[in-house]
Design a protein around this motif. Structure first.
Motif, mmCIF file in Angstrom:
data_model
loop_
_atom_site.group_PDB
_atom_site.id
_atom_site.type_symbol
_atom_site.label_atom_id
_atom_site.label_comp_id
_atom_site.label_asym_id
_atom_site.label_seq_id
_atom_site.Cartn_x
_atom_site.Cartn_y
_atom_site.Cartn_z
ATOM 1 N N ASN A 124 13.360 -54.176 38.471
ATOM 2 C CA ASN A 124 13.546 -55.599 39.294
ATOM 3 C C ASN A 124 12.456 -56.273 38.789
ATOM 4 O O ASN A 124 12.434 -57.577 39.249
ATOM 5 N N ALA A 125 11.173 -55.710 38.632
ATOM 6 C CA ALA A 125 10.151 -56.538 38.253
ATOM 7 C C ALA A 125 10.089 -57.089 36.836
ATOM 8 O O ALA A 125 9.002 -57.886 36.387
ATOM 9 N N GLY A 126 11.156 -56.824 35.947
ATOM 10 C CA GLY A 126 11.215 -57.448 34.858
ATOM 11 C C GLY A 126 10.557 -56.609 33.677
ATOM 12 O O GLY A 126 10.665 -56.850 32.416
ATOM 13 N N ASP A 127 10.379 -55.165 34.051
ATOM 14 C CA ASP A 127 9.635 -54.487 33.115
ATOM 15 C C ASP A 127 10.764 -53.935 32.121
ATOM 16 O O ASP A 127 11.888 -53.287 32.683
ATOM 17 N N VAL A 128 10.676 -53.856 31.047
ATOM 18 C CA VAL A 128 11.761 -53.186 29.821
ATOM 19 C C VAL A 128 11.104 -52.135 29.381
ATOM 20 O O VAL A 128 10.199 -51.843 28.691
ATOM 21 N N THR A 129 11.827 -50.716 29.595
ATOM 22 C CA THR A 129 11.660 -49.702 29.172
ATOM 23 C C THR A 129 12.477 -49.273 27.936
ATOM 24 O O THR A 129 13.963 -49.195 28.186
ATOM 25 N N LEU A 130 12.226 -49.021 26.726
ATOM 26 C CA LEU A 130 13.207 -48.558 25.843
ATOM 27 C C LEU A 130 12.624 -47.196 25.176
ATOM 28 O O LEU A 130 11.755 -46.952 24.333
ATOM 29 N N PRO A 131 13.046 -45.996 25.907
ATOM 30 C CA PRO A 131 12.682 -44.785 25.541
ATOM 31 C C PRO A 131 13.023 -44.252 24.267
ATOM 32 O O PRO A 131 12.438 -43.130 23.610
ATOM 33 N N ALA A 132 13.949 -44.858 23.404
ATOM 34 C CA ALA A 132 14.475 -44.637 22.111
ATOM 35 C C ALA A 132 13.773 -45.520 21.115
ATOM 36 O O ALA A 132 13.838 -44.956 19.787
ATOM 37 N N GLN A 133 12.955 -46.256 21.223
ATOM 38 C CA GLN A 133 12.388 -47.223 20.446
ATOM 39 C C GLN A 133 11.323 -46.553 19.549
ATOM 40 O O GLN A 133 10.446 -45.483 20.162
ATOM 41 N N ALA A 145 30.856 -51.836 34.418
ATOM 42 C CA ALA A 145 30.798 -50.960 33.110
ATOM 43 C C ALA A 145 31.734 -51.500 31.890
ATOM 44 O O ALA A 145 32.840 -51.890 32.432
ATOM 45 N N PHE A 146 31.319 -51.552 30.709
ATOM 46 C CA PHE A 146 32.046 -52.022 29.697
ATOM 47 C C PHE A 146 32.253 -50.879 28.787
ATOM 48 O O PHE A 146 31.343 -50.282 28.422
ATOM 49 N N ARG A 147 33.650 -50.181 28.825
ATOM 50 C CA ARG A 147 33.827 -49.203 28.046
ATOM 51 C C ARG A 147 34.865 -49.156 26.873
ATOM 52 O O ARG A 147 35.682 -49.999 26.813
ATOM 53 N N ASP A 148 34.740 -48.174 26.023
ATOM 54 C CA ASP A 148 35.741 -48.138 25.137
ATOM 55 C C ASP A 148 36.042 -46.544 24.979
ATOM 56 O O ASP A 148 35.425 -45.724 24.517
ATOM 57 N N GLU A 149 37.678 -46.194 25.349
ATOM 58 C CA GLU A 149 37.834 -44.929 25.651
ATOM 59 C C GLU A 149 38.993 -44.714 24.296
ATOM 60 O O GLU A 149 39.588 -43.684 24.542
ATOM 61 N N SER A 150 38.844 -45.599 23.312
ATOM 62 C CA SER A 150 39.943 -45.568 22.333
ATOM 63 C C SER A 150 39.866 -44.003 21.695
ATOM 64 O O SER A 150 40.642 -43.494 20.998
ATOM 65 N N GLY A 151 38.509 -43.344 21.624
ATOM 66 C CA GLY A 151 38.276 -42.175 21.146
ATOM 67 C C GLY A 151 38.258 -41.037 22.027
ATOM 68 O O GLY A 151 37.862 -39.812 21.820
ATOM 69 N N GLY A 152 38.566 -41.218 23.369
ATOM 70 C CA GLY A 152 38.711 -40.332 24.039
ATOM 71 C C GLY A 152 37.436 -40.060 25.058
ATOM 72 O O GLY A 152 37.876 -39.417 26.207
ATOM 73 N N THR A 153 36.632 -40.660 24.812
ATOM 74 C CA THR A 153 35.249 -40.719 25.758
ATOM 75 C C THR A 153 34.732 -41.956 26.011
ATOM 76 O O THR A 153 34.788 -42.841 24.914
ATOM 77 N N ASP A 154 34.094 -42.195 26.763
ATOM 78 C CA ASP A 154 33.314 -43.515 27.187
ATOM 79 C C ASP A 154 32.246 -43.702 26.241
ATOM 80 O O ASP A 154 31.193 -42.618 25.939
ATOM 81 N N ASP A 155 31.954 -44.573 25.518
ATOM 82 C CA ASP A 155 31.071 -44.769 24.436
ATOM 83 C C ASP A 155 29.496 -45.275 25.194
ATOM 84 O O ASP A 155 28.813 -44.796 25.058
ATOM 85 N N TYR A 156 29.927 -46.730 25.720
ATOM 86 C CA TYR A 156 28.655 -47.161 26.532
ATOM 87 C C TYR A 156 28.808 -47.777 27.808
ATOM 88 O O TYR A 156 30.296 -48.170 28.032
ATOM 89 N N VAL A 157 28.011 -47.556 28.708
ATOM 90 C CA VAL A 157 28.081 -48.201 30.021
ATOM 91 C C VAL A 157 27.035 -49.106 30.533
ATOM 92 O O VAL A 157 25.677 -48.619 30.111
ATOM 93 N N VAL A 158 27.229 -50.312 30.817
ATOM 94 C CA VAL A 158 26.292 -51.216 31.398
ATOM 95 C C VAL A 158 26.352 -51.239 32.745
ATOM 96 O O VAL A 158 27.284 -51.633 33.404
ATOM 97 N N MET A 159 25.271 -50.947 33.491
ATOM 98 C CA MET A 159 25.334 -50.777 34.792
ATOM 99 C C MET A 159 24.121 -51.323 35.683
ATOM 100 O O MET A 159 23.058 -51.472 35.017
ATOM 101 N N ASN A 160 24.268 -51.508 36.952
ATOM 102 C CA ASN A 160 23.351 -51.937 37.672
ATOM 103 C C ASN A 160 23.076 -50.835 38.937
ATOM 104 O O ASN A 160 24.187 -50.573 39.483
#
Length: 222
Positions: free
Chosen positions: A74-83, A38-53
C-alpha cells in the motif's frame, strides 16, 4: 453468496473459490469476497499466472509453484524476491599475493545469493538474463609494496572489463592499509560471467587481502 457468472473468457464470482466459465478455461476472473483479479491461461491444464489484490497489496503470483515474484505494498514499496542479487566475501585472507601475474580474488562465502547465480567454487557470477547489472567491489589491501610499479583491480566481465589502478611509487613507505572501492553498471547478456582479479606489477610479493573487510556485490538493475 452471490452466484458465479461466466461470459466467454470472463468469469465473475462472489465466493473465495475462483469461478469458471462454460469452457472451463477462464482467462479473466473478478472475485468479490477476497479481492481478486486473476488473469489465467489454463490451456496447459494448470494456471500459469495470477495477478491479484490481496489484503491491500498488489501481487503477481505464479500459481504453478505458489511463488510471488512481485509485490507492491500500500505504501508503494516494490519487492522482487526473485531478482538476481548477491553479496560475497572471503572465508580467509589471501596473503603474499604473487607479482607480475593475475590473481583471482577468492570470494567464496555468500552473505546472500538471491537467485543462486554466484558460484563460490569459481568465485564467479553468471547473469541469468540479459540486462544491466550494478556491481560493487571493495577490497582492503594490507602491506602494499610502495616499490610496485602499479596495482590493478579488475572486474572481469564477458562483454567488458572495468578497472581501478594505483601507482604506489610516490608513497614514502609501504602502507599498512590501502582500500580500493569502485562500482560500475555493466551490460551483460544471459550466461555472461563476472569475477574480480588483481595484478601487481613488480615489487615484492608481500601484499595481503583482508577477508573481513572485502566484498563483491551486484544485482540486476534493469
Amino acid at each position: 453468496m452471490a452466484s458465479n457468472l461466466s461470459i466467454g473468457n470472463l468469469a465473475v464470482g462472489g465466493s473465495s473459490t475462483s469461478p469458471t466459465n462454460s469452457t472451463g478455461a477462464p482467462e479473466v476472473i473478478l472475485e468479490g469476497t477476497a479481492p481478486l483479479i486473476a488473469f489465467r491461461d489454463e490451456s496447459g491444464g494448470t494456471d500459469d499466472y495470477v495477478v491479484m489484490n490481496d489484503d491491500g497489496a498488489f501481487k503477481i503470483k505464479n500459481d504453478t509453484d505458489n511463488s510471488t515474484p512481485l509485490t507492491i505494498s500500500n505504501a508503494g514499496d516494490v519487492t522482487l524476491p526473485a531478482q538476481p542479487a548477491f553479496d560475497v566475501e572471503l572465508s580467509t585472507g589471501q596473503d603474499d599475493i604473487a607479482v607480475d601475474t593475475w590473481t583471482t580474488v577468492l570470494f567464496n562465502t555468500e552473505r546472500f545469493d538471491q537467485g543462486s547465480n554466484f558460484n563460490t567454487g569459481t568465485y564467479t557470477f553468471t547473469a541469468p538474463v540479459t540486462g544491466k547489472y550494478q556491481f560493487n567491489v571493495n577490497i582492503r589491501f594490507e602491506n602494499l609494496d610502495a616499490a610496485a610499479t602499479y596495482l590493478q583491480v579488475e572486474l572481469k566481465a564477458s562483454n567488458h572489463s572495468y578497472y581501478s589502478l594505483i601507482d604506489p611509487r610516490g608513497l614514502g613507505s609501504d602502507p599498512v592499509y590501502w582500500p580500493v572501492n569502485f562500482s560500475t553498471l555493466a551490460d551483460m547478456d544471459a550466461s555472461d560471467t563476472a569475477y574480480v582479479r588483481i595484478y601487481q606489477s613488480a615489487g615484492t610479493a608481500q601484499m595481503d587481502i583482508n577477508a573481513t573487510q572485502s566484498n563483491f556485490s551486484g544485482f540486476l538493475a534493469c
